[in-house]
Scaffold this active site. Structure first.
Site, PDB file in Angstrom:
ATOM      1  N   ASP A  57       0.847  -1.199   0.000  1.00  0.00           N
ATOM      2  CA  ASP A  57       0.000   0.000   0.000  1.00  0.00           C
ATOM      3  C   ASP A  57       0.883   1.251   0.000  1.00  0.00           C
ATOM      4  OD1 ASP A  57       0.904  -0.104   2.610  1.00  0.00           O
ATOM      5  OD2 ASP A  57      -1.055   0.205   3.546  1.00  0.00           O
ATOM      6  N   SER A  58       2.208   1.065   0.029  1.00  0.00           N
ATOM      7  CA  SER A  58       3.130   2.181  -0.208  1.00  0.00           C
ATOM      8  C   SER A  58       2.900   2.777  -1.595  1.00  0.00           C
ATOM      9  CB  SER A  58       4.588   1.719  -0.069  1.00  0.00           C
ATOM     10  OG  SER A  58       4.821   0.547  -0.815  1.00  0.00           O
ATOM     11  N   ASP A 117      -1.169  -6.396  -0.310  1.00  0.00           N
ATOM     12  CA  ASP A 117      -1.105  -5.708   0.981  1.00  0.00           C
ATOM     13  C   ASP A 117      -2.489  -5.178   1.352  1.00  0.00           C
ATOM     14  OD1 ASP A 117       0.278  -4.825   3.163  1.00  0.00           O
ATOM     15  OD2 ASP A 117       1.139  -3.057   2.189  1.00  0.00           O
ATOM     16  N   LYS A 176      -0.675  -9.568   3.151  1.00  0.00           N
ATOM     17  CA  LYS A 176       0.071  -9.073   4.309  1.00  0.00           C
ATOM     18  C   LYS A 176      -0.802  -8.064   5.040  1.00  0.00           C
ATOM     19  CE  LYS A 176       3.318  -5.709   4.007  1.00  0.00           C
ATOM     20  NZ  LYS A 176       2.710  -4.700   4.910  1.00  0.00           N
ATOM     21  N   GLU A 199      -0.770  -5.411   8.742  1.00  0.00           N
ATOM     22  CA  GLU A 199       0.075  -4.790   9.765  1.00  0.00           C
ATOM     23  C   GLU A 199      -0.475  -5.027  11.165  1.00  0.00           C
ATOM     24  OE1 GLU A 199       0.627  -0.626   8.997  1.00  0.00           O
ATOM     25  OE2 GLU A 199       1.336  -0.962   6.943  1.00  0.00           O
ATOM     26  N   GLU A 246       9.880  -4.244  10.362  1.00  0.00           N
ATOM     27  CA  GLU A 246      10.300  -2.972   9.737  1.00  0.00           C
ATOM     28  C   GLU A 246      10.935  -2.019  10.744  1.00  0.00           C
ATOM     29  OE1 GLU A 246       7.396  -1.064   7.245  1.00  0.00           O
ATOM     30  OE2 GLU A 246       8.618   0.750   7.047  1.00  0.00           O
TER      31      GLU A 246
HETATM   32  O1  KIV Z   1       3.337  -1.041   1.634  1.00  0.00           O
HETATM   33  C1  KIV Z   1       4.500  -1.422   1.713  1.00  0.00           C
HETATM   34  O2  KIV Z   1       5.307  -1.331   0.790  1.00  0.00           O
HETATM   35  C2  KIV Z   1       4.914  -1.987   2.980  1.00  0.00           C
HETATM   36  C3  KIV Z   1       6.367  -1.886   3.291  1.00  0.00           C
HETATM   37  C4  KIV Z   1       6.626  -0.581   3.943  1.00  0.00           C
HETATM   38  C5  KIV Z   1       6.807  -2.993   4.116  1.00  0.00           C
HETATM   39  O3  KIV Z   1       4.112  -2.420   3.751  1.00  0.00           O
END
Ligand code: KIV
Length: 283
Positions: free
Chosen positions: A46-47, A85, A115, A117, A184
């Site tokens: 989600d970056s 994500d 993934k 968080e 992280e």
């Molecule tokens: O969204 C992403 O790229 C991430 C990384 C910061 C690990 O979650």
């Protein structure tokens, strides 16, 4: 063509001490370059909110954004293990919503895993998603979706008390069913302890060498994202400089009529005389 790895391969690699190299990608071209280069796995992070869309953080990113970019990445890297994500508020609200949204990554974008968080506080969701048969990667340490609570994008586990919380989170997410864990912005001493303590693979982004592999954000490592560069990034290219230079040269060529040249144009197949006659008809 590489054979697509599975989560079992990554577990085996941990046992053998073989390191995993993964990056984030958000589009077809970068994903296909990653696959050609032998990248082990790709996170459609989600970056993308910051790297692709220019947001200040990841909070505004939606499920639709993540699904759409995951589809692009899958087309670019059909033989690479890909992780979708879960964006902010796609899993925090309830287990039911978490399972439904996790399932969308598999059904609509052919992702191999998801993934999310958080540690102890998202264990119910991790359990529910794994019980639905989906491979879950955990993510602890600096978790950008809760950076507001952390007072910004700050390294975690620097002191004994916060390191204790991290270790508890790591153990809890493994027990809840996570099949891999991303740590992280954490000191290597803490990462090493977690890596040795857990049976599942533990990967680092900004968490040092002693673990089962490394992740970098493609925009950072390629020098494409200029807003800020975290301490843990190694730049392997400076694409922003290359692109800007190319655009500057193009502007100059166009203004000075140096582009296009003869090799860049199509040539008439009838005689100039025939074309002159045609143009006269309309003159
Ligand atoms: O969204 C992403 O790229 C991430 C990384 C910061 C690990 O979650």
């Amino acid at each position: 063509m590489p054979t697509k790895k599975t989560i079992l391969d990554f577990q085996e690699m941990k046992k053998k001490g073989e390191k995993v190299a993964w990056i984030t990608a958000y589009d077809f071209p970068v994903a296909s370059f990653a696959e050609q280069a032998g990248i082990d796995m790709i996170l459609v992070g989600d970056s993308l909110g910051m790297v692709v869309k220019g947001y200040k953080g990841t909070i505004p990113v939606t499920m639709e954004d993540c699904i759409s970019h995951s589809q692009d990445v899958r087309r670019g890297a059909p033989n690479t293990f890909c992780i979708g994500d879960m964006p902010f508020m796609s899993y925090q609200t309830s287990c039911q919503e978490a399972v439904a949204n996790a399932g969308r990554f598999l059904k609509e974008a052919d992702m191999d895993a998801i993934k999310l968080e958080g540690g102890i506080r998202v264990c119910d969701q991790i359990k529910a998603i794994t019980e639905a048969g989906i491979v879950v990667f955990g993510h602890i340490g600096l978790t950008p979706q809760s950076s507001g609570q952390m007072g910004g994008f700050k390294a975690q586990g620097l002191h004994v008390d916060s390191a204790r919380d991290l270790i508890k989170d790591a153990v809890a997410v493994e027990e809840a069913g996570c099949e891999a864990l991303l740590v992280e912005a954490v000191p290597p001493e803490v990462t090493e302890f977690i890596t040795e303590k857990l049976e599942i693979p533990v990967y680092s982004i900004g968490a040092g060498l002693p673990c089962d592999g490394q992740l970098l954000i493609c925009g950072d490592m390629l020098g494409m994202f200029e807003a800020f560069t975290p301490k843990f990034v190694k730049k392997y290219a400076n694409i922003a400089e290359d692109i800007t230079r190319a655009f500057e040269e193009y502007v100059k060529d166009v203004k000075e009529e140096k582009f296009p040249e003869d090799e860049h144009v199509y040539h008439i197949k009838d005689s100039q005389e025939d074309f002159d006659k045609l143009f006269n008809e309309f003159a």
